[in-house]
Design an enzyme around this catalytic site. Sequence first.
Site, PDB file in Angstrom:
ATOM      1  N   ASN A   1     -23.924  51.257  23.651  1.00  0.00           N
ATOM      2  CA  ASN A   1     -24.657  52.814  22.874  1.00  0.00           C
ATOM      3  C   ASN A   1     -24.604  53.743  24.500  1.00  0.00           C
ATOM      4  O   ASN A   1     -25.135  53.908  25.134  1.00  0.00           O
ATOM      5  CB  ASN A   1     -25.599  53.482  22.395  1.00  0.00           C
ATOM      6  N   TRP A   2     -23.136  54.713  24.261  1.00  0.00           N
ATOM      7  CA  TRP A   2     -23.731  55.084  25.617  1.00  0.00           C
ATOM      8  C   TRP A   2     -23.944  56.478  25.620  1.00  0.00           C
ATOM      9  O   TRP A   2     -24.043  57.350  26.363  1.00  0.00           O
ATOM     10  CB  TRP A   2     -21.522  55.279  26.342  1.00  0.00           C
ATOM     11  N   LYS A   3     -24.554  57.054  24.670  1.00  0.00           N
ATOM     12  CA  LYS A   3     -25.580  58.425  24.637  1.00  0.00           C
ATOM     13  C   LYS A   3     -24.701  59.504  25.252  1.00  0.00           C
ATOM     14  O   LYS A   3     -23.108  59.269  24.809  1.00  0.00           O
ATOM     15  CB  LYS A   3     -26.693  57.749  25.256  1.00  0.00           C
TER      16      LYS A   3
ATOM     17  N   GLU B   1     -32.962  57.839  19.198  1.00  0.00           N
ATOM     18  CA  GLU B   1     -33.287  59.729  19.573  1.00  0.00           C
ATOM     19  C   GLU B   1     -32.862  60.304  18.629  1.00  0.00           C
ATOM     20  O   GLU B   1     -33.556  61.330  18.830  1.00  0.00           O
ATOM     21  CB  GLU B   1     -31.800  59.842  20.870  1.00  0.00           C
TER      22      GLU B   1
ATOM     23  N   GLU C   1     -34.667  48.536  17.094  1.00  0.00           N
ATOM     24  CA  GLU C   1     -34.869  48.601  18.273  1.00  0.00           C
ATOM     25  C   GLU C   1     -36.104  49.363  18.751  1.00  0.00           C
ATOM     26  O   GLU C   1     -36.259  50.330  17.956  1.00  0.00           O
ATOM     27  CB  GLU C   1     -33.769  50.395  18.609  1.00  0.00           C
TER      28      GLU C   1
ATOM     29  N   SER D   1     -33.841  47.897  26.772  1.00  0.00           N
ATOM     30  CA  SER D   1     -33.282  47.256  27.507  1.00  0.00           C
ATOM     31  C   SER D   1     -32.768  46.022  27.697  1.00  0.00           C
ATOM     32  O   SER D   1     -33.693  45.005  28.225  1.00  0.00           O
ATOM     33  CB  SER D   1     -35.515  47.623  27.713  1.00  0.00           C
TER      34      SER D   1
ATOM     35  N   GLY E   1     -28.055  49.476  25.860  1.00  0.00           N
ATOM     36  CA  GLY E   1     -27.715  51.377  25.833  1.00  0.00           C
ATOM     37  C   GLY E   1     -27.257  51.638  27.244  1.00  0.00           C
ATOM     38  O   GLY E   1     -25.887  50.825  27.864  1.00  0.00           O
TER      39      GLY E   1
HETATM   40  P1  PGA Z   1     -31.612  51.047  26.725  1.00  0.00           P
HETATM   41  O1  PGA Z   1     -30.801  51.320  24.734  1.00  0.00           O
HETATM   42  O2  PGA Z   1     -30.766  49.844  26.236  1.00  0.00           O
HETATM   43  O3  PGA Z   1     -31.242  52.233  27.507  1.00  0.00           O
HETATM   44  O4  PGA Z   1     -32.458  50.640  26.405  1.00  0.00           O
HETATM   45  C1  PGA Z   1     -30.911  51.273  23.800  1.00  0.00           C
HETATM   46  C2  PGA Z   1     -30.089  51.860  22.783  1.00  0.00           C
HETATM   47  O5  PGA Z   1     -30.946  53.266  22.839  1.00  0.00           O
HETATM   48  O6  PGA Z   1     -29.957  51.240  21.668  1.00  0.00           O
END
Ligand code: PGA
Length: 252
Positions: free
Chosen positions: A11-13, A100, A166, A211, A232
Amino acid sequence: MAARKPLIAGNWKMFGRAADLGEIAALNRAVGRASGTIDVLICPPAVYIPAAVAQAQGTSVLIGAEDCSPIAVDAARTGEVSAAMLADVGAKYVINGHSERRQNHKESDDLVRQKAEAAIASGLIPIVCVGETQAERAAGKVAEVVSSQVRASSPTQGGAFVVAYEPVWAIGGNSTPTLAEIGEVHALIRETLTGQFGASASEVRILYGGSVGPKNAGEIFTVPGVDGALVGRASLKASDFSAIILGHPAAA
Ligand code: PGA
């Protein structure tokens, strides 16, 4: 029951630029044959999806989206992107109800379910995200919160979907639940899905996210009931993301 094929999704956000799409070709080169036994997915920001699909052409890396409209058909919805449009440009999956979006856009379980149903109606596989906050964990409400999110956010009209567990407090930080805690919640999600969908629930893949990185992915993948990961930060660079993928037992 056929074994569930692991899925490792990035997930590149709201990170990256067109120049970073070269990471997709680099990822394909780095994971090699592992992508035959593991579904490897990158979900970039919506504007980059067509270019990402072009980059992934001829490779086994799949491209998905980070969100979609709850309306499957064309509609007067300024600023929204429909699942049908995502499918039209080559996306295969879509993340729905990421924490988010639940937090910043006040997305309810009901809206998340509608988005996931629009995704299925358009031929995409939704990845429905659930997870408790730190306060909910401290109050001993993990099972209650997660099972009610699963029941209310899962698409009900049939079609493949994925659930990502998550924990909100584990996203973007440095801490994760213990392996035993991850196993407990995955078992709870499986039980909840079975109560809701019967035998077909055994086909739903349940990912862990929050994480996940090259250092801890290998042990997380050994937890019974973990069918892969939603990643992420560590999905942005092919070097990190490929290390995660190659750390899966199915990559060997
Ligand atoms: P992260 O994000 O791996 O940076 O903790 C995970 C996610 O939000 O899917």
